[in-house]
Design a protein around this motif. Sequence first.
Motif: not given
Length: 67
Positions: A5-13, A40-45, A49-54
């Motif tokens: 589930q944790a991995e899937r959260i990251r994928e969906l974010r 885990n540093g994925m907060e926000g819209y 988040v997608k742009l920041n992680l990329e």
Amino acid sequence: MTKEQAERIRELRMQGKGYKAVASALGLSRDIVRNYCKVNGMEGYGEAVKLNLEKEMAEKSAAMPGA
């Protein structure tokens, strides 16, 4: 929460999904997803988040020698 589930959260974010959409997809509460993301540093819209992680991934790969 399981490791899957944790991995899937990251994928969906990474796809730009918001807390509510991620929670619905995984059968979790929005608050659980939001708290996990915050820790885990994925907060926000979702899109932000997608742009920041990329950007973070690009910077890490550029810093790796031979990448």
